[in-house]
Design an enzyme around this catalytic site. Structure first.
Site, PDB file in Angstrom:
ATOM      1  N   CYS A 142      -0.917   3.636  -6.549  1.00 59.08           N
ATOM      2  CA  CYS A 142      -1.760   3.117  -5.639  1.00 59.08           C
ATOM      3  C   CYS A 142      -2.076   1.681  -6.044  1.00 59.08           C
ATOM      4  CB  CYS A 142      -2.871   3.801  -5.357  1.00 59.08           C
ATOM      5  SG  CYS A 142      -4.444   2.974  -4.679  1.00 59.08           S
ATOM      6  N   CYS A 184       0.843  -1.007   0.104  1.00 66.73           N
ATOM      7  CA  CYS A 184       0.126  -0.016  -0.039  1.00 66.73           C
ATOM      8  C   CYS A 184       0.892   1.182  -0.064  1.00 66.73           C
ATOM      9  CB  CYS A 184      -0.738  -0.053   1.277  1.00 66.73           C
ATOM     10  SG  CYS A 184      -1.821   1.377   1.548  1.00 66.73           S
TER      11      CYS A 184
HETATM   12  N1  DGL Z   1      -3.924   0.532  -1.823  1.00 66.08           N
HETATM   13  C1  DGL Z   1      -3.626   1.656  -1.226  1.00 66.08           C
HETATM   14  C2  DGL Z   1      -2.310   2.366  -1.779  1.00 66.08           C
HETATM   15  O1  DGL Z   1      -1.779   1.870  -2.268  1.00 66.08           O
HETATM   16  C3  DGL Z   1      -4.653   2.852  -0.813  1.00 66.08           C
HETATM   17  C4  DGL Z   1      -5.981   2.819  -0.966  1.00 66.08           C
HETATM   18  C5  DGL Z   1      -6.580   3.411   0.009  1.00 66.08           C
HETATM   19  O2  DGL Z   1      -6.942   4.630   0.023  1.00 66.08           O
HETATM   20  O3  DGL Z   1      -7.300   2.762   1.001  1.00 66.08           O
HETATM   21  O4  DGL Z   1      -2.155   3.685  -1.868  1.00 66.08           O
END
Ligand code: DGL
Length: 258
Positions: free
Chosen positions: A187, A77
């Site tokens: 993301c 993430c």
């Molecule tokens: N998947 C996450 C990232 O790579 C974030 C998504 C979210 O906002 O929860 O930033």
């Protein structure tokens, strides 16, 4: 002499199901490892929370993984990495952490003096870590940012090519259409809508994400610490989610199989 137990699993987590895009790359590069994937869909999205909230949520997940005696943790993430990885490294010095960061380097290197658009959550784009990253490349490319937190929620719903998704993407991408050479998917939810984005922006725009870079870093860390599983062993993946609705695990398996 202290021996490393190479058979311990590797913890991978995300605010939700997006990190499965990273998990797929980890499994491809390290097929003999056992992975535990934890999606915090109950608390998603992280990208519109405060740095402190994301740090506390990430810390709780790290504690669960430490209790399972994992040999490494991948923060799949970008948002949690920017908000929490430095504090987590300081607090859990015995844990190997690998984080995600927007793949600005390959996007900039793809073409000289190009225009690069970084799509990510609001929090990732606000954090100091991102400003430092961009500073390294600002003399080589023109870098613009596009916060796209709503896109996380489309993917959390398993909506990867709906009319609503298409019109949302067309609306936010329109101002960049004729002036972008590369798009960074900053993301981990976004690679699941890569083909929808590619259809909108056209095939000449290079789209890149950070999963391969993270997988290579994990590989290097396991090599360095002598913690890599034996190549005779078949690997495995187990899915967990903070949302008790059984559809979450179904969606996780579906995304993993794409
Ligand atoms: N998947 C996450 C990232 O790579 C974030 C998504 C979210 O906002 O929860 O930033």
């Amino acid at each position: 002499m202290k021996t490393v137990d190479i058979n311990r699993p590797i913890g991978v987590f995300d605010s939700g199901v997006g990190g499965i895009s990273v998990l797929k790359e980890l499994c491809r590069l390290l097929p003999h490892e056992d992975f535990l994937f934890y999606g915090d869909s109950f608390n998603a999205p992280y990208g519109i929370k405060t740095t402190e909230e994301v740090y506390q949520l990430s810390r709780n997940i790290v504690k669960k993984f430490v209790a399972r005696d994992v040999k490494a943790i991948v923060i799949a993430c970008n948002t949690a990495t920017s908000a929490a990885i430095s504090r987590l490294r300081a607090e859990f010095p015995a844990v190997i952490f690998v984080g995600l960061e927007p793949a600005v380097k390959p996007a900039v290197e793809h073409k000289q003096n190009s225009h690069v658009l970084v799509m990510a959550t609001k929090l990732t784009l606000q954090e100091r870590k991102f400003a430092d990253l961009v500073k390294n490349y600002s003399d080589q490319a023109q870098i613009s940012v596009l916060p796209a937190s709503e896109l996380v929620e489309f993917v959390e719903r398993g909506e990867l090519d709906s009319p609503q998704l298409n019109s949302y993407l067309k609306k936010i991408l329109k101002p960049y259409l004729n002036q972008t050479d590369a798009i960074v998917l900053g993301c981990t939810h976004f690679p699941f809508v890569r083909s929808t984005i590619q259809k909108i922006v056209g095939k000449n725009i290079y789209i890149v994400d950070g999963a391969l870079g993270a997988a290579k870093r994990l590989d290097a860390e396991l090599e360095r610490t002598g913690a890599k599983c034996s190549p005779e062993q078949p690997g495995s993946v187990k899915f967990y989610n903070s949302n008790p609705d059984p559809r979450e695990i179904k969606l996780s398996r579906k995304l993993f199989s794409l």
